[in-house]
Design a protein around this motif. Structure first.
Motif, PDB file in Angstrom:
ATOM      1  N   GLN A 111       0.830  -1.201   0.000  1.00 45.80           N
ATOM      2  CA  GLN A 111       0.000   0.000   0.000  1.00 45.80           C
ATOM      3  C   GLN A 111       0.866   1.252   0.000  1.00 45.80           C
ATOM      4  O   GLN A 111       1.904   1.313   0.654  1.00 45.80           O
ATOM      5  N   ASN A 112       0.412   2.258  -0.733  1.00 47.93           N
ATOM      6  CA  ASN A 112       1.088   3.553  -0.731  1.00 47.93           C
ATOM      7  C   ASN A 112       0.934   4.163   0.667  1.00 47.93           C
ATOM      8  O   ASN A 112      -0.187   4.350   1.141  1.00 47.93           O
ATOM      9  N   LEU A 140       1.063   7.019   1.770  1.00 50.31           N
ATOM     10  CA  LEU A 140       0.334   8.291   1.824  1.00 50.31           C
ATOM     11  C   LEU A 140      -1.176   8.095   1.710  1.00 50.31           C
ATOM     12  O   LEU A 140      -1.935   9.058   1.753  1.00 50.31           O
ATOM     13  N   LEU A 141      -1.607   6.837   1.553  1.00 51.51           N
ATOM     14  CA  LEU A 141      -3.051   6.579   1.447  1.00 51.51           C
ATOM     15  C   LEU A 141      -3.619   5.937   2.707  1.00 51.51           C
ATOM     16  O   LEU A 141      -4.780   5.548   2.736  1.00 51.51           O
ATOM     17  N   ILE A 142      -2.811   5.830   3.749  1.00 46.46           N
ATOM     18  CA  ILE A 142      -3.317   5.225   4.994  1.00 46.46           C
ATOM     19  C   ILE A 142      -4.462   6.068   5.554  1.00 46.46           C
ATOM     20  O   ILE A 142      -5.490   5.555   5.980  1.00 46.46           O
ATOM     21  N   GLY A 143      -4.267   7.396   5.560  1.00 45.47           N
ATOM     22  CA  GLY A 143      -5.379   8.305   5.855  1.00 45.47           C
ATOM     23  C   GLY A 143      -5.733   8.510   7.312  1.00 45.47           C
ATOM     24  O   GLY A 143      -6.665   9.234   7.627  1.00 45.47           O
ATOM     25  N   HIS A 144      -5.024   7.860   8.234  1.00 45.50           N
ATOM     26  CA  HIS A 144      -5.336   8.072   9.655  1.00 45.50           C
ATOM     27  C   HIS A 144      -4.118   7.716  10.497  1.00 45.50           C
ATOM     28  O   HIS A 144      -3.210   7.013  10.041  1.00 45.50           O
ATOM     29  N   GLY A 145      -4.097   8.206  11.719  1.00 45.81           N
ATOM     30  CA  GLY A 145      -3.013   7.867  12.644  1.00 45.81           C
ATOM     31  C   GLY A 145      -1.711   8.588  12.324  1.00 45.81           C
ATOM     32  O   GLY A 145      -1.676   9.562  11.573  1.00 45.81           O
ATOM     33  N   LEU A 146      -0.620   8.073  12.906  1.00 47.17           N
ATOM     34  CA  LEU A 146       0.692   8.695  12.716  1.00 47.17           C
ATOM     35  C   LEU A 146       1.273   8.286  11.367  1.00 47.17           C
ATOM     36  O   LEU A 146       1.271   7.105  11.023  1.00 47.17           O
ATOM     37  N   GLU A 155       8.802   5.312   5.503  1.00 49.87           N
ATOM     38  CA  GLU A 155       8.387   4.630   4.268  1.00 49.87           C
ATOM     39  C   GLU A 155       8.008   5.598   3.151  1.00 49.87           C
ATOM     40  O   GLU A 155       7.884   5.200   1.995  1.00 49.87           O
ATOM     41  N   ILE A 156       7.792   6.868   3.494  1.00 52.31           N
ATOM     42  CA  ILE A 156       7.262   7.813   2.497  1.00 52.31           C
ATOM     43  C   ILE A 156       8.381   8.334   1.602  1.00 52.31           C
ATOM     44  O   ILE A 156       9.392   8.843   2.074  1.00 52.31           O
ATOM     45  N   LYS A 157       8.186   8.186   0.301  1.00 53.17           N
ATOM     46  CA  LYS A 157       9.159   8.663  -0.688  1.00 53.17           C
ATOM     47  C   LYS A 157       8.461   9.666  -1.622  1.00 53.17           C
ATOM     48  O   LYS A 157       7.235   9.645  -1.761  1.00 53.17           O
ATOM     49  N   ALA A 158       9.270  10.487  -2.276  1.00 49.44           N
ATOM     50  CA  ALA A 158       8.707  11.487  -3.191  1.00 49.44           C
ATOM     51  C   ALA A 158       7.869  10.829  -4.288  1.00 49.44           C
ATOM     52  O   ALA A 158       6.845  11.369  -4.712  1.00 49.44           O
ATOM     53  N   GLU A 159       8.283   9.613  -4.716  1.00 42.97           N
ATOM     54  CA  GLU A 159       7.539   8.966  -5.812  1.00 42.97           C
ATOM     55  C   GLU A 159       6.148   8.483  -5.390  1.00 42.97           C
ATOM     56  O   GLU A 159       5.338   8.096  -6.226  1.00 42.97           O
TER      57      GLU A 159
END
Length: 689
Positions: free
Chosen positions: A3-4, A6-12, A17-21
């Protein structure tokens, strides 16, 4: 496929794991989903709180979670790749927000609730959230049609893009200036802390053998480097060079913000006029505490008259003290420091060893416990972070139950982190139903400072100004974290009028001078010795040193901001810098240099939320000084009385968030409307008034 993040959408957010791509696919997917969900809501509109406001809030929070994380990383971990991804997706986000804000069905849905018989059954906080939503929609152009609407939306897009470019230019221009010094005479006068930082900067620039004693030394426009250089460097020519570089930042070449300023002011004026306002200041004040431009100007003028007289006197005394025939701009910080030493018998550098970050946090958290009955404990390692220096803390109430948490990113990192200090929300408080159970989502804050980093194996040794900044941002954090409002639309700082948000932050700064608080944190980092009493007395005596000049400086910025957004006409032939020079006649005692392009780095009003709102600092300082006066009246040494007033402050100013108008909140705490007397008294300017 994983899963991307940035699409978790809740919590911390899982920062590691977050990359510019991830940005483009996440935002594209999210906007497609949200578009469908908003359309479904519009089609099957049921105008009740449960069937309409709650689902809308959830959709808004989804967008704000993802875009908020990306915006946060743009501020603290900026990179070429992230910047490109952000700039690529920003137009789509702005277009979606426009489409949402201008939705007639959504607007009519809110109106239907207000006009229905359920209105009287709603809590006052729910009513205020709906009233705000209606006003926001009107200010976002919900009633516009056809070409006018298209023009308005094009303006919104361009303004968002210009704001990002402005901010990036300031960051890049700050990074671009590096003054490498190899001669010991050139760093004469600099204290050990400044030499150590300059050598550490040189090492990071490839001078691997740089030492504080022998150099080379690199000076930058980053605050912890630039400010001590102006205060202590004996070489006047180099001070001039550094000062001129600072005031002309982002004003020429590839990072020139002049064209952006002109365009931003022009577009803001057009936007305001499309919405039926005469100018942008009126539009800005439509959602603030101050009733109109005249009220802002009246308060500023009251304070200007007092501070202008004081500042003229301060400059005359400083010039006499210096023995120079005339002082230049790059002499002020240097001679002020010398005069302060002569007057009060200490210099700011002597205090640094007593203010290591760890000790200061202990003192700050002890104060929070005494005032607000909360316990703050380190929880490092329990939350993902974006840099190894970032700390994480939990807040428990008096019963030991966790009620909030926060990140602290304390140190300056000029290569990737923008300057200044700020608080932002990571997660907001809310009551939610999860699997049939009602749970409270706990608030999480980001506290960001840019203080002196640890150097040469020593901890971060702070200037007293950096201590005040930390207390300031913590005050913002407290309002976000100690809220007891359960509706996201008014919890914490949400829905608080912008000119009231600085109340808790400026209120907290006062406690840096409180005896018990100061002695609780001012311990020598090596010996543990408490700050000697004579230093405390000198700090108190020096508190109002040059306070007329300090207040006048803030008023200069505030009045310039209001003038540019209320009266300035780009077609008149006058440039924004000429407007500044005209105002400088009555708001400065040293006129700006010809090359002074301060506006080109004035991110607060061109890339932040303070457009036609910079006056908020002074407006809210009237409130914060008066709020602190309630503790003075109770007796600052009476811990029982202070705890009682602190409880009331927590329940009102910190607890009520945006659930009531700030004036009503203030009156609940103070029992009356605010007065200017405490601010003038704290500033030592009462006798001038």
């Amino acid at each position: 496929m994983t899963q991307n993040p940035l699409l978790i959408g809740h919590g911390l957010p899982p920062f590691a794991e977050i990359k510019a791509e991830h940005v483009e696919p996440a935002v594209t997917t999210l906007l497609t989903e949200l578009e469908q969900q908003v359309s479904d809501l519009e089609t099957n509109l049921k105008p009740t709180w449960t069937d309409f406001v709650e689902p809308l809030t959830q959709l808004e929070e989804k967008l704000m979670w993802t875009w908020g994380v990306i915006g946060h990383l743009m501020s603290v971990k900026n990179s070429t790749e992230l910047r490109a991804a952000y700039e690529k997706m920003q137009p789509a986000v702005v277009q979606f927000i426009n489409r949402w804000s201008q939705s007639r069905p959504i607007y009519e849905g809110y109106k239907a609730i207000r006009e229905s018989d359920q209105w009287d059954k709603l809590e006052p906080v729910q009513q205020r959230i709906i009233e705000t939503a209606l006003k926001e929609a009107e200010l976002a152009g919900v009633s516009l049609e056809g070409e006018t609407k298209e023009k308005f939306n094009a303006i919104q897009l361009e303004l968002a893009d210009l704001s990002t470019k402005f901010s990036n230019n300031v960051l890049d221009a700050t990074k671009a200036f590096k003054l490498k010094l190899t001669n010991k005479e050139d760093v004469a006068g600099l204290p050990d802390s400044a030499l150590s930082l300059a050598a550490q900067t040189a090492r990071s620039e490839g001078e691997e053998n740089a030492t504080p004693e022998n150099g080379p030394w690199v000076i930058t426009l980053d605050y912890p480097s630039y400010l001590p250089f102006l205060k202590y460097a004996e070489n006047r020519e180099l001070r001039e060079k550094v000062y001129k570089a600072a005031v002309s930042k982002a004003s020429s070449g590839e990072f020139d913000n002049h064209p952006h300023i002109d365009r931003i002011l022009e577009l803001r004026k057009q936007k305001a006029q499309i919405l039926g306002f005469e100018n942008y200041a009126e539009l800005s004040l439509a959602r603030k505490m101050a009733p109109n431009v005249e009220a802002v100007e009246n308060l500023m003028e009251e304070l200007r008259q007092v501070s202008f007289t004081a500042a003229k006197k301060e400059l005359a005394e400083l010039t006499t003290f210096s023995g120079q025939p005339e002082l230049k701009h790059w002499d002020i910080a240097y001679w002020s420091e010398k005069q302060k030493e002569a007057k009060f018998g200490f210099n700011a550098e002597e205090l640094r060893p007593y203010f290591s970050l760890g000790r200061v946090l202990e003192g700050l958290f002890g104060l929070a416990q005494r005032l607000f009955s909360v316990e703050i404990t380190a929880a490092d390692g329990e939350a993902p972070v974006w840099h190894e220096d970032v700390r994480y803390f939990k807040i428990n109430d008096e019963s030991g139950e966790q009620i909030a948490s926060f990140y602290l990113d304390p140190y300056s990192r000029p290569a990737e982190k923008r300057g200044g200090a700020w608080m932002n929300d990571c997660v907001g408080r809310a009551k939610m139903v999860v699997n049939g159970h009602t749970v409270t989502r706990l608030p999480v804050a980001y506290l960001i400072c840019n203080q002196t980093p640890p150097v040469d194996g020593k901890p971060s040794l702070m200037t007293f100004g950096e201590v005040e900044t930390l207390f300031h941002e913590f005050g913002h954090g407290l309002q976000h974290m100690l809220t007891h409002v359960d509706y996201p639309g008014a919890a914490g700082i949400n829905n608080v009028e912008w000119d009231a948000v600085e109340l808790p932050s400026q209120f907290m700064e006062n406690w840096c001078y409180h005896r018990e608080t100061l002695f609780g944190m001012a311990k020598h980092y090596e010996t543990g010795e408490t700050l000697p009493e004579h230093y405390y007395q000198k700090l108190l005596a020096a508190r109002t040193y040059m306070s007329g000049s300090a207040m006048l400086r803030q008023l200069h910025f505030s009045l310039l901001d209001i003038e540019l957004h209320a009266k300035y006409d780009p077609a008149s032939g006058e440039t924004p810098e000429q407007v500044r020079n005209r105002l400088a006649e009555t708001t400065t005692v040293m006129k700006p240099l010809p090359e002074d392009s301060f506006l080109c780095a004035f991110g607060h009003i061109f890339a932040g939320g303070y457009a036609a709102g910079y006056y908020s600092y002074k407006w809210a300082e009237v409130l914060s000084a008066d709020a602190f006066a309630a503790f003075e009246e109770a007796g600052l040494e009476d811990m029982v009385a202070i705890a009682d007033v602190g409880k009331k402050f927590r329940e009102t100013i910190l607890g009520l968030g945006g659930s009531l108008h700030p004036l009503e909140v203030f009156k609940k705490f103070r029992g009356r409307e605010p007065q200017t007397e405490p601010l003038l008294r704290h500033s030592g300017l009462l006798q001038t008034a």
